[in-house]
Write a protein that holds these residues in place. Structure first.
Motif, PDB file in Angstrom:
ATOM      1  N   GLY A  78       0.834  -1.186   0.000  1.00  0.00           N
ATOM      2  CA  GLY A  78       0.000   0.000   0.000  1.00  0.00           C
ATOM      3  C   GLY A  78       0.872   1.239   0.000  1.00  0.00           C
ATOM      4  O   GLY A  78       2.030   1.204   0.414  1.00  0.00           O
ATOM      5  N   MET A  79       0.317   2.324  -0.489  1.00  0.00           N
ATOM      6  CA  MET A  79       1.030   3.601  -0.512  1.00  0.00           C
ATOM      7  C   MET A  79       0.045   4.699  -0.147  1.00  0.00           C
ATOM      8  O   MET A  79      -1.154   4.606  -0.472  1.00  0.00           O
ATOM      9  N   GLY A  80       0.557   5.733   0.495  1.00  0.00           N
ATOM     10  CA  GLY A  80      -0.360   6.783   0.882  1.00  0.00           C
ATOM     11  C   GLY A  80       0.340   8.074   1.240  1.00  0.00           C
ATOM     12  O   GLY A  80       1.553   8.217   1.108  1.00  0.00           O
ATOM     13  N   TRP A  81      -0.479   8.997   1.688  1.00  0.00           N
ATOM     14  CA  TRP A  81       0.001  10.322   2.087  1.00  0.00           C
ATOM     15  C   TRP A  81      -0.533  10.671   3.474  1.00  0.00           C
ATOM     16  O   TRP A  81      -1.711  10.425   3.778  1.00  0.00           O
ATOM     17  N   TYR A  82       0.344  11.222   4.282  1.00  0.00           N
ATOM     18  CA  TYR A  82       0.006  11.758   5.593  1.00  0.00           C
ATOM     19  C   TYR A  82       0.456  13.213   5.606  1.00  0.00           C
ATOM     20  O   TYR A  82       1.245  13.647   4.766  1.00  0.00           O
ATOM     21  N   ARG A  83      -0.029  13.956   6.590  1.00  0.00           N
ATOM     22  CA  ARG A  83       0.425  15.332   6.728  1.00  0.00           C
ATOM     23  C   ARG A  83       0.552  15.686   8.204  1.00  0.00           C
ATOM     24  O   ARG A  83      -0.080  15.068   9.069  1.00  0.00           O
ATOM     25  N   TYR A 113       7.672   2.444   5.399  1.00  0.00           N
ATOM     26  CA  TYR A 113       8.679   3.409   4.988  1.00  0.00           C
ATOM     27  C   TYR A 113       8.054   4.789   4.819  1.00  0.00           C
ATOM     28  O   TYR A 113       6.871   4.913   4.447  1.00  0.00           O
ATOM     29  N   TRP A 114       8.880   5.816   5.071  1.00  0.00           N
ATOM     30  CA  TRP A 114       8.419   7.206   4.964  1.00  0.00           C
ATOM     31  C   TRP A 114       9.324   7.996   4.037  1.00  0.00           C
ATOM     32  O   TRP A 114      10.541   7.808   4.040  1.00  0.00           O
ATOM     33  N   GLY A 115       8.720   8.903   3.292  1.00  0.00           N
ATOM     34  CA  GLY A 115       9.477   9.860   2.503  1.00  0.00           C
ATOM     35  C   GLY A 115       9.934  11.013   3.372  1.00  0.00           C
ATOM     36  O   GLY A 115       9.621  11.090   4.564  1.00  0.00           O
ATOM     37  N   GLN A 116      10.644  11.937   2.759  1.00  0.00           N
ATOM     38  CA  GLN A 116      11.287  13.012   3.510  1.00  0.00           C
ATOM     39  C   GLN A 116      10.344  14.152   3.833  1.00  0.00           C
ATOM     40  O   GLN A 116      10.685  15.016   4.608  1.00  0.00           O
ATOM     41  N   GLY A 117       9.172  14.191   3.252  1.00  0.00           N
ATOM     42  CA  GLY A 117       8.239  15.286   3.522  1.00  0.00           C
ATOM     43  C   GLY A 117       8.387  16.409   2.526  1.00  0.00           C
ATOM     44  O   GLY A 117       9.506  16.776   2.156  1.00  0.00           O
ATOM     45  N   THR A 118       7.270  16.944   2.129  1.00  0.00           N
ATOM     46  CA  THR A 118       7.269  18.085   1.228  1.00  0.00           C
ATOM     47  C   THR A 118       6.234  19.086   1.726  1.00  0.00           C
ATOM     48  O   THR A 118       5.117  18.711   2.079  1.00  0.00           O
ATOM     49  N   LEU A 119       6.634  20.351   1.785  1.00  0.00           N
ATOM     50  CA  LEU A 119       5.777  21.387   2.368  1.00  0.00           C
ATOM     51  C   LEU A 119       4.758  21.884   1.350  1.00  0.00           C
ATOM     52  O   LEU A 119       5.109  22.255   0.224  1.00  0.00           O
ATOM     53  N   VAL A 120       3.521  21.898   1.762  1.00  0.00           N
ATOM     54  CA  VAL A 120       2.445  22.492   0.979  1.00  0.00           C
ATOM     55  C   VAL A 120       1.905  23.677   1.758  1.00  0.00           C
ATOM     56  O   VAL A 120       1.513  23.536   2.928  1.00  0.00           O
ATOM     57  N   THR A 121       1.895  24.830   1.130  1.00  0.00           N
ATOM     58  CA  THR A 121       1.392  26.049   1.760  1.00  0.00           C
ATOM     59  C   THR A 121       0.236  26.583   0.928  1.00  0.00           C
ATOM     60  O   THR A 121       0.394  26.821  -0.273  1.00  0.00           O
TER      61      THR A 121
END
Length: 120
Positions: free
Chosen positions: A32-37, A109-117
């Motif tokens: 599975g793959m997904g997005w968290y914030r 596993y986690w990615g490094q994070g990307t900022l959304v403004t």
């Protein structure tokens, strides 16, 4: 295994923005793959998730505005955000449940994070 996220940035309220995240390295299968914030001072929260069978889950805040999709051939997950709101401002992290080698367990596993403004 590495997850490389891209696509964050500044978007105006009501606007659209797309995120992508590619998994690379030793990958036997991706469950599975997904997005968290996450915003400062708050716990990381689920935004959207897609299973290997293409079943999707969305946070209530994302339903009807965000669309998650996945390209299995490219080991990549996408998040298309539309109707952006200031409260969508956060660091977005991609997540994947991956079995690196046949016979091994799956790992988170986690990615490094990307900022959304979201701001005018």
């Amino acid at each position: 295994v590495q997850l490389q996220a891209s696509g964050g940035g500044l978007v105006q309220p009501g606007g659209s923005l797309g995120l992508s995240c590619a998994a690379s390295g030793s990958i036997f299968s991706i469950n599975g793959m997904g997005w968290y914030r996450q915003v400062p001072g708050k716990q990381r929260e689920l935004v959207a998730f897609v299973t290997s069978g293409a079943s999707t889950t969305y946070a209530d805040s994302a339903k009807g505005r965000f669309t998650i999709s996945r390209d299995n051939a490219k080991n990549t997950v996408y998040l298309q955000m539309s109707g952006a709101k200031p409260e969508d401002t956060a660091v977005y992290y991609c997540n994947a449940i991956i079995k690196p080698i046949r016979g091994d367990p799956s790992y988170n596993y986690w990615g490094q994070g990307t900022l959304v403004t979201v701001s005018s």
